[in-house]
Design an enzyme around this catalytic site. Structure first.
Site, PDB file in Angstrom:
ATOM      1  N   GLU A 192       1.850   0.292  -4.642  1.00 43.30           N
ATOM      2  CA  GLU A 192       1.029   1.325  -5.583  1.00 43.30           C
ATOM      3  C   GLU A 192       1.853   2.142  -4.877  1.00 43.30           C
ATOM      4  OE1 GLU A 192      -3.355   2.275  -3.585  1.00 43.30           O
ATOM      5  OE2 GLU A 192      -1.589   2.220  -2.734  1.00 43.30           O
TER       6      GLU A 192
ATOM      7  N   ASP B  86       1.117  -0.949  -0.247  1.00 42.53           N
ATOM      8  CA  ASP B  86       0.246   0.155   0.219  1.00 42.53           C
ATOM      9  C   ASP B  86       0.738   1.003  -0.214  1.00 42.53           C
ATOM     10  OD1 ASP B  86      -3.158   1.240   0.368  1.00 42.53           O
ATOM     11  OD2 ASP B  86      -2.075   2.400   2.025  1.00 42.53           O
TER      12      ASP B  86
END
Lengths: 703, 113
Positions: A384, A347
Site C-alpha cells: 500500500e 499496510d
C-alpha cells in the site's frame, strides 16, 4: 546417535528452578530436550527477568532473573528445565519478561520493570482466545509455546503467475460471523474453510486476509471495537479468537489447515500485514512489548523522545533500524516457511521506506532485503504505497522489480470515469492497460487494480452515496476519507425508485467489468459480488456487527449480480489477452494486430478530447495454438447511447457479445464460451452509461 | 498439581480392536497414553478408538491421535467423539484424516465404514 544432548542438563538453580545459560538463537521460546529455551534481546535494558505463569492464572508462578553470565551482547538467553516439577508443560506455560533500564522518555527510554511484557517473537499468544472477553489487568497478552509439527502432507503453493491472479479481500471474522453464513464455526478460520466451495465457484484464486496477527479487538478509545485489527499485538501469532480451536490453543494448527485446504483448492493465501505501527499507540498508550523492551530501537522518535506519527495511529515502527529490519524479515519468513502463505500486502508500506528520523530513503534496506530474501522469493509482495503523513509513492515505491502496489490511481480513475467526470478517458485508458505509464518495465503485474477495498465505500455504497455517513463511528463524521469519487445516482441512500436502482445496478456492473478486463492484478472486495452495503459508512473499522459482516442472504437477493461477477471472472480466466505479464504494444509487429488498439464511435479513431466520455479498446494476443485471443471493451459514461463502428475481428473470427451492462439480466453477462454472435458485425449500440465486452470467436462453417 | 489420569481399556469385537479412552488427553497425560496406544495397536485389523470418555483434548492430545493414525496407517476409526472435541478436530483438519464411525461402539455400521 546419542539419545540425549550434553546441554540437556541444568547448571544453575534460580529460585529453585533448574536452568542453564540458554542458546542465543533463535529468538523466542523454543522447546529443547529437557526444557524450553528462552531468548530475548534489548540493547538498552540493564537487567531482564523471565516471568512464568501457569496458564490463565493471574499471579506469576515464578520469576527468573537472568544472571549476567546468561547475556551475550544484547541478548538474554536461558534454558529452563524441570517444568514437570513446577506442574507445567509446554501447553500450560505462559511467559513474559520484565525489562529494567532507564525511564527517561526524553532520551527515548521507557523501561518499567513493573510491567510484564510480551515476547515479540511469541508464536502463540494467550489472553484473547475469546472475542470480546475482558482482558487481564496485569498481563493481558501472554506468550505461549506453539507446537510446530503440523502435518502438511504434500502441500504445495499453487504458484499462480501474478498476471493470472484474481484477488479477493476479506475479513476472517466478517466473512462467516453472520448467522446467515450457516457454518458450524462462525467467524473463524474453520468457518472460512467451510465457505471455500463458494470461493472456488466464484472463481477467485487468491484471498487476501485482513490482519490475522494477534490484536486486541477491544482496543478502540472511541468505540467498542477495533474490528479490522490494524493494531498488532503479536506479530508471530495468529489471532486466537479467529480460531474455533483458540480456546484449546490450536489456532496455529487451525490456520495452517486453512492454508492447506485453500492450496488444495488452488487458491493462494496472502496476508495483510501491519508493520508501520503497533497497538502501543502514542505516549499515553500501554507498554505491551516493544515499548518496554527497547523503545528507542523499535520506534521512530523525535529528538526529544516523542513518537513520530507517520502512520496516523500514534507511533511508527522504526523499520529501517537494522534490528527491526531483521525482526520484520524473521516474522515474514516465519509466515512463509511455517504457515506456507503465498504473499503479503503491506499496510501503509511507504512507512517502510523511511529512515529512523522519517527521511524518505531512495534505497530502503528493509524493502531491498524483502525483495531479495530467499525464503520469500516466490511470495507476492504488495505495497500500500502511501502513508498517513502525505507520502504517496504509487509508481515510485522502491520496488526492485519485485513489488506490486495497490494502485490508488486505478481506483480513482475508474470511479471518476464511471460517475461521468470529464477529462478522464486518457487516464482510464492508461489504467486499463496496466498503468505501464507509471510502472514502466515492471509491467502490469506491478499494478493491483481495485475499485473498492475494505478501506472506503463498498461498491454498492459507491453508487448509492455522494458523501460518507460515519456518524456511528463516534467522531461526528470527521473520520474517513472525503474524496470518494462516488455518485448516488440521484438519491442519497436507500430508495425504491426503480430508475435509480436500475442505474446503480448498471454502474456497479460498469466498474466490475472494467476491473475484470483491465491489465494488472484485479482485486475484489468480499461482498461486492452480492451488493453488500455499509449504509454509507466508509470507515467501518470499529463495527463488529451486521454493518461489517457479510450477510449471505444478499447472495440470494442479488443472484443476478453474483452470476454477473462469476461470469466476468470466468471470462477473464478464459482470455490471456486480458492477463498480460508485460505491457501491451500499441502498434503492429510483423503484420499482427496490435496488442492494444483504441477505438471510438469510429473504429481506429479514439476520442481523447477533454469532453469525451467514451473509451473503446481492442486487446489481442497470440494464443499458444497460433490463433488470436481478441477482446473488445467499450465503456460509455455519457448519459446517452452511441452507435459504435467495430474494428474488424481477426481473420476467420466474428464478434460475439460477452457482456452488455445495459441489458437486463441474464443478458448482462453470458456464460463464457456461450456468448451469442452479434448479428451486425460492423456496428453495435452501446447504451447510456454502459459497458460492452465482445469476444472474437472462430467463424463456424455455416456462418 | 495432580497428573491428569487417562484410562485406556481395550477389547476385541468382531475382529475390530476397540480402545476406549477416559479422561483428559493433554500435554501431561499425552506421552503415557501414546506409549500405551502403541503397545495396544494390533499388527493388522481395524482399530476403533472410543473417545466418548474424553473430557478434554489439548493440542498435544490431538497429536497423540495423529501419531496413532500415522502408526496405524489409516486403520483407525474414531467413535463417540464428544461434540466440542469434534468441533476442534474439524477446525484443525484432523477429523478429515479419520473415518468417524457412529456415535456409539455398538453401532453396527461401525466396522463397515
Amino acid at each position: 546417535m546419542l539419545e540425549t544432548r550434553v546441554d540437556a542438563y541444568p547448571t544453575h538453580r534460580i529460585g529453585g528452578v533448574p536452568v542453564r545459560a540458554g542458546r542465543t538463537l533463535p529468538f523466542g521460546a523454543t522447546p529443547v530436550p529437557g526444557g524450553v529455551n528462552f531468548s530475548v534481546y534489548s540493547n538498552n535494558a540493564t537487567a531482564m527477568t523471565l516471568v512464568l505463569f501457569r496458564r490463565g492464572e493471574a499471579a506469576p508462578l515464578v520469576e527468573l532473573p537472568f544472571p549476567p553470565s546468561f547475556r551475550r551482547g544484547g541478548v538474554y538467553a536461558m534454558t529452563v528445565f524441570g517444568l514437570d516439577d513446577l506442574g507445567l508443560d509446554v501447553e500450560t506455560l505462559e511467559y513474559g519478561y520484565r525489562a529494567d533500564g532507564p525511564s527517561r522518555p526524553q532520551d527515548g527510554h521507557r523501561f518499567d520493570p513493573g510491567t510484564i511484557l510480551l515476547d515479540p517473537y511469541a508464536k502463540l499468544v494467550g489472553g484473547r482466545e475469546v472475542w470480546d472477553a475482558p482482558r487481564d489487568a496485569v498481563y493481558p497478552y501472554r506468550g505461549r509455546i506453539a507446537l510446530d509439527d503440523f502435518d502438511w502432507e504434500d502441500d504445495r503453493p499453487p504458484g499462480i503467475r501474478p498476471e493470472d491472479l484474481i484477488v479477493y479481500e476479506l475479513h476472517v471474522r466478517g466473512f462467516t460471523r453472520h448467522p446467515s453464513s450457516g457454518v458450524r464455526a462462525p467467524g473463524t478460520f474453520a468457518g472460512l474453510v467451510e465457505r471455500l466451495p463458494y470461493l472456488v465457484d466464484l472463481g477467485v484464486n487468491c484471498v487476501e486476509l485482513m490482519p490475522v496477527f494477534e490484536f486486541d479487538e477491544l482496543d478502540n478509545p472511541r468505540g467498542p471495537h477495533n474490528y479490522w485489527g490494524y493494531n498488532t499485538v503479536g506479530f508471530f501469532a495468529p489471532k486466537a479468537s479467529y480460531a474455533a480451536s483458540g480456546p484449546y490453543g490450536m489456532q496455529v494448527d487451525e490456520m495452517k489447515n486453512l492454508v492447506k485446504q485453500f492450496h488444495r483448492a488452488g487458491i493462494e493465501v496472502v496476508l495483510d500485514v501491519v508493520f508501520n505501527h503497533t497497538a502501543e499507540g502514542n505516549e499515553r498508550g500501554p507498554s505491551i512489548s516493544f515499548r518496554g523492551l527497547d523503545n528507542s530501537t523499535y520506534y521512530m522518535l523525535t529528538p526529544d523522545g516523542h513518537y513520530y506519527n507517520f502512520s496516523g495511529t500514534g507511533n511508527t515502527v522504526n523499520c529501517n533500524h537494522p534490528v527491526v529490519r531483521e525482526f520484520v524479515l524473521d516474522c515474514l519468513r516465519h509466515w512463509a516457511a511455517e504457515f506456507h502463505v503465498d504473499g503479503f500486502r503491506f499496510d501503509l508500506a511507504a512507512v517502510l521506506g523511511r529512515a529512523p528520523d522519517g527521511t524518505v530513503l531512495a534505497n530502503p534496506p528493509l524493502l531491498e532485503s524483502l525483495a531479495h530474501d530467499p525464503v520469500l522469493r516466490d511470495c507476492k509482495l504488495i505495497a500500500e504505497a502511501w502513508d498517513a503523513a502525505g507520502l504517496y509513492q504509487v509508481g515510485s515505491f522502491p520496488s526492485y522489480c519485485r513489488w506490486s502496489e495497490w494502485n490508488g490511481r486505478y481506483r480513482d480513475a475508474v470511479r471518476r470515469f464511471v460517475k461521468g467526470d470529464l477529462g478522464t478517458v486518457g487516464e482510464l485508458a492508461a489504467r486499463m492497460t496496466g498503468s505501464t505509464d507509471i510502472y514502466g518495465p515492471r509491467g502490469p503485474v506491478a499494478s493491483v487494480n481495485f475499485v473498492t477495498s475494505h478501506d472506503g465505500f463498498t461498491l454498492r455504497d459507491l453508487v448509492s452515496y455522494n458523501r460518507k455517513h460515519n456518524e456511528l463511528n463516534g467522531e461526528e463524521n470527521r473520520d474517513g476519507d472525503s474524496a470518494n469519487h462516488s455518485w448516488n445516482c440521484g438519491h442519497e441512500g436507500p430508495t425504491d425508485d426503480p430508475d435509480v436502482l436500475a442505474l446503480r445496478a448498471r454502474q456497479v456492473r460498469n466498474a466490475l467489468l472494467l476491473l475484470l478486463t483491465s491489465h494488472g492484478i484485479p482485486m475484489l472486495l468480499a461482498g461486492d459480488e452480492m451488493g453488500r452495503t455499509q449504509q454509507g459508512n466508509n470507515n467501518a473499522y470499529c463495527h463488529d456487527g451486521p454493518l461489517s459482516w457479510i450477510d449471505w442472504d444478499l447472495a440470494r437477493e442479488h443472484r443476478d449480480l453474483h452470476r454477473f461477477v462469476r461470469n466476468a471472472i470466468a471470462f477473464r480466466r478464459a482470455h490471456p489477452a486480458l492477463r498480460r505479464g508485460e505491457g501491451a504494444l500499441g502498434h503492429s509487429v510483423d503484420g499482427r494486430l496490435p496488442e492494444v488498439s483504441w477505438h471510438g464511435v469510429h473504429a481506429w479513431t479514439p476520442d481523447w478530447s477533454p469532453h469525451s466520455r467514451l473509451v473503446a479498446a481492442m486487446f489481442s494476443t497470440m494464443r499458444d495454438d497460433g490463433g488470436y485471443d481478441c477482446v473488445y471493451v467499450a465503456a460509455n459514461s455519457y448519459w446517452e447511447g452511441h452507435v459504435l463502428e467495430l474494428p474488424a475481428p481477426p481473420e476467420g473470427t466474428v464478434w460475439h457479445l460477452f457482456a452488455d451492462t445495459a441489458a437486463a439480466p441474464p443478458h448482462d453477462a453470458h456464460e463464457p464460451g456461450r456468448e451469442p454472435r452479434l448479428a451486425d458485425q460492423v456496428r453495435v449500440s452501446i447504451g447510456p452509461r454502459a459497458t460492452l465486452v465482445l469476444v472474437a470467436r472462430e467463424r463456424l462453417p455455416e456462418e | 498439581m495432580t497428573e491428569p489420569v487417562v484410562l485406556v481399556d481395550t477389547s476385541v469385537r468382531d475382529g475390530t480392536t476397540v480402545i476406549g479412552l477416559t479422561g483428559e488427553l493433554d500435554g501431561r497425560s499425552g506421552p503415557g497414553v501414546q506409549r500405551r496406544l502403541m503397545e495396544l495397536l494390533p499388527e493388522d485389523g481395524r482399530v476403533l478408538l472410543d473417545m466418548s470418555g474424553v473430557t478434554y483434548l489439548s493440542s498435544a492430545g490431538l497429536r497423540v491421535l495423529l501419531l496413532l493414525h500415522r502408526a496405524a496407517d489409516g486403520r483407525v476409526a474414531l467413535t463417540g467423539v464428544p461434540p466440542e472435541i469434534e468441533t476442534v478436530m474439524a477446525a484443525t483438519g484432523l477429523l478429515d484424516l479419520f473415518r468417524v464411525a457412529g456415535s456409539s461402539v455398538t453401532d453396527s455400521s461401525v466396522a463397515d465404514r
